[in-house]
Design a protein around this motif. Structure first.
Motif, mmCIF file in Angstrom:
data_model
loop_
_atom_site.group_PDB
_atom_site.id
_atom_site.type_symbol
_atom_site.label_atom_id
_atom_site.label_comp_id
_atom_site.label_asym_id
_atom_site.label_seq_id
_atom_site.Cartn_x
_atom_site.Cartn_y
_atom_site.Cartn_z
ATOM 1 N N UNK A 1 0.860 -1.176 0.000
ATOM 2 C CA UNK A 1 0.000 0.000 0.000
ATOM 3 C C UNK A 1 0.896 1.225 0.000
ATOM 4 N N UNK A 2 0.600 2.154 -0.846
ATOM 5 C CA UNK A 2 1.298 3.429 -0.860
ATOM 6 C C UNK A 2 0.266 4.507 -0.636
ATOM 7 N N UNK A 3 0.422 5.376 0.312
ATOM 8 C CA UNK A 3 1.573 5.472 1.200
ATOM 9 C C UNK A 3 1.665 4.274 2.136
ATOM 10 N N UNK A 4 2.804 4.138 2.752
ATOM 11 C CA UNK A 4 3.047 3.007 3.638
ATOM 12 C C UNK A 4 2.129 3.058 4.855
ATOM 13 N N UNK A 5 1.884 1.875 5.399
ATOM 14 C CA UNK A 5 0.962 1.740 6.541
ATOM 15 C C UNK A 5 1.318 2.688 7.698
ATOM 16 N N UNK A 6 2.585 2.797 8.116
ATOM 17 C CA UNK A 6 2.883 3.721 9.221
ATOM 18 C C UNK A 6 2.455 5.165 8.929
ATOM 19 N N UNK A 7 2.599 5.617 7.695
ATOM 20 C CA UNK A 7 2.183 6.979 7.351
ATOM 21 C C UNK A 7 0.664 7.115 7.429
ATOM 22 N N UNK A 8 -0.049 6.095 6.996
ATOM 23 C CA UNK A 8 -1.514 6.118 7.067
ATOM 24 C C UNK A 8 -1.957 6.145 8.526
ATOM 25 N N UNK A 9 -1.348 5.320 9.350
ATOM 26 C CA UNK A 9 -1.722 5.290 10.771
ATOM 27 C C UNK A 9 -1.398 6.620 11.456
ATOM 28 N N UNK A 10 -0.295 7.248 11.082
ATOM 29 C CA UNK A 10 0.046 8.559 11.653
ATOM 30 C C UNK A 10 -1.000 9.598 11.253
ATOM 31 N N UNK A 11 -1.473 9.548 10.022
ATOM 32 C CA UNK A 11 -2.507 10.473 9.570
ATOM 33 C C UNK A 11 -3.802 10.248 10.351
ATOM 34 N N UNK A 12 -4.160 8.994 10.575
ATOM 35 C CA UNK A 12 -5.371 8.688 11.344
ATOM 36 C C UNK A 12 -5.226 9.193 12.777
ATOM 37 N N UNK A 13 -4.048 9.035 13.354
ATOM 38 C CA UNK A 13 -3.811 9.555 14.707
ATOM 39 C C UNK A 13 -4.010 11.067 14.740
ATOM 40 N N UNK A 14 -3.515 11.747 13.716
ATOM 41 C CA UNK A 14 -3.700 13.192 13.637
ATOM 42 C C UNK A 14 -5.164 13.579 13.511
ATOM 43 N N UNK A 15 -5.902 12.850 12.681
ATOM 44 C CA UNK A 15 -7.338 13.103 12.535
ATOM 45 C C UNK A 15 -8.057 12.912 13.869
ATOM 46 N N UNK A 16 -7.700 11.860 14.572
ATOM 47 C CA UNK A 16 -8.341 11.586 15.865
ATOM 48 C C UNK A 16 -8.038 12.701 16.860
ATOM 49 N N UNK A 17 -6.787 13.119 16.898
ATOM 50 C CA UNK A 17 -6.408 14.175 17.845
ATOM 51 C C UNK A 17 -7.112 15.491 17.511
ATOM 52 N N UNK A 18 -7.146 15.864 16.249
ATOM 53 C CA UNK A 18 -7.799 17.123 15.855
ATOM 54 C C UNK A 18 -9.304 17.093 16.133
ATOM 55 N N UNK A 19 -9.910 15.936 15.971
ATOM 56 C CA UNK A 19 -11.358 15.847 16.120
ATOM 57 C C UNK A 19 -11.805 15.536 17.541
ATOM 58 N N UNK A 20 -10.864 15.432 18.462
ATOM 59 C CA UNK A 20 -11.214 15.212 19.866
ATOM 60 C C UNK A 20 -11.633 16.520 20.537
ATOM 61 N N UNK A 21 -11.285 17.634 19.935
ATOM 62 C CA UNK A 21 -11.632 18.938 20.526
ATOM 63 C C UNK A 21 -13.151 19.128 20.502
ATOM 64 N N UNK A 22 -13.711 19.690 21.559
ATOM 65 C CA UNK A 22 -15.178 19.836 21.637
ATOM 66 C C UNK A 22 -15.748 20.840 20.641
ATOM 67 N N UNK A 23 -14.922 21.738 20.120
ATOM 68 C CA UNK A 23 -15.452 22.775 19.235
ATOM 69 C C UNK A 23 -15.388 22.403 17.747
ATOM 70 N N UNK A 24 -15.069 21.164 17.439
ATOM 71 C CA UNK A 24 -15.017 20.730 16.037
ATOM 72 C C UNK A 24 -16.442 20.597 15.510
ATOM 73 N N UNK A 25 -16.640 21.135 14.313
ATOM 74 C CA UNK A 25 -17.950 21.068 13.662
ATOM 75 C C UNK A 25 -18.363 19.602 13.523
ATOM 76 N N UNK A 26 -19.604 19.251 13.888
ATOM 77 C CA UNK A 26 -20.052 17.858 13.799
ATOM 78 C C UNK A 26 -19.918 17.257 12.400
ATOM 79 N N UNK A 27 -20.175 18.049 11.374
ATOM 80 C CA UNK A 27 -20.047 17.518 10.004
ATOM 81 C C UNK A 27 -18.579 17.216 9.688
ATOM 82 N N UNK A 28 -17.691 18.079 10.140
ATOM 83 C CA UNK A 28 -16.250 17.841 9.924
ATOM 84 C C UNK A 28 -15.798 16.589 10.685
ATOM 85 N N UNK A 29 -16.280 16.457 11.923
ATOM 86 C CA UNK A 29 -15.934 15.281 12.729
ATOM 87 C C UNK A 29 -16.444 14.006 12.058
ATOM 88 N N UNK A 30 -17.680 14.037 11.565
ATOM 89 C CA UNK A 30 -18.249 12.860 10.896
ATOM 90 C C UNK A 30 -17.438 12.498 9.653
#
Length: 142
Positions: A1-30
């Motif tokens: 898989x390209x990008x490599x799995x570690x890069x994909x997992x790092x991106x998912x971690x970033x998405x999770x961290x950014x969307x943990x904030x309470x002020x994130x728009x619900x549509x953006x979080x979804x």
């Protein structure tokens, strides 16, 4: 898989961290959750078959290099290698070296009209098609 799995997992971690904030728009979080689910599904499928795919590809390219003989040039020695270390990082590094050697071999035979060169080029194209097939994901993302 390209990008490599570690890069994909790092991106998912970033998405999770950014969307943990309470002020994130619900549509953006979804949207981020849907993207994360899809990426995790693809990463799981790619990871599950990665070692098998890499070993198969490495064996196929080594066989082509062996059959090419002197046409393989300085890469001929790669034909005698083996995948004894089954870590994905090691298999991927071997695969990168072998694919570079395959490209060089393809360049060497593509303008040669000798029947053996034509047959070898045909086998190279066959392996490239199979390589693409090995990387195909099922489409079941989650």
């Amino acid at each position: 898989m390209k990008p490599d799995i570690p890069a994909v997992l790092a991106e998912i971690a970033g998405l999770a961290a950014r969307n943990a904030a309470p002020d994130v728009d619900p549509a953006e979080r979804a949207g981020a959750l849907g993207l994360s689910a899809a990426l995790l599904g693809m990463a799981a499928e790619a990871w599950d078959g990665a070692a098998q795919r890499l070993v198969e590809e490495n064996q196929a390219v080594r066989a082509l290099l062996a059959d090419a003989g002197e046409r393989a040039g300085e890469n001929a020695s790669l034909a005698s290698g083996a995948d004894n270390d089954l870590r994905i990082s090691t298999l991927s590094a071997n695969n990168a070296r072998l694919r570079a050697a395959l490209i060089a071999l393809h360049e060497a035979v593509e303008g040669d009209e000798v029947p053996e060169a034509r047959a070898l080029e045909s086998r190279i194209w066959d392996e490239l098609r199979l390589s693409t097939e090995r990387r195909r994901l099922s489409g079941a993302l989650a």
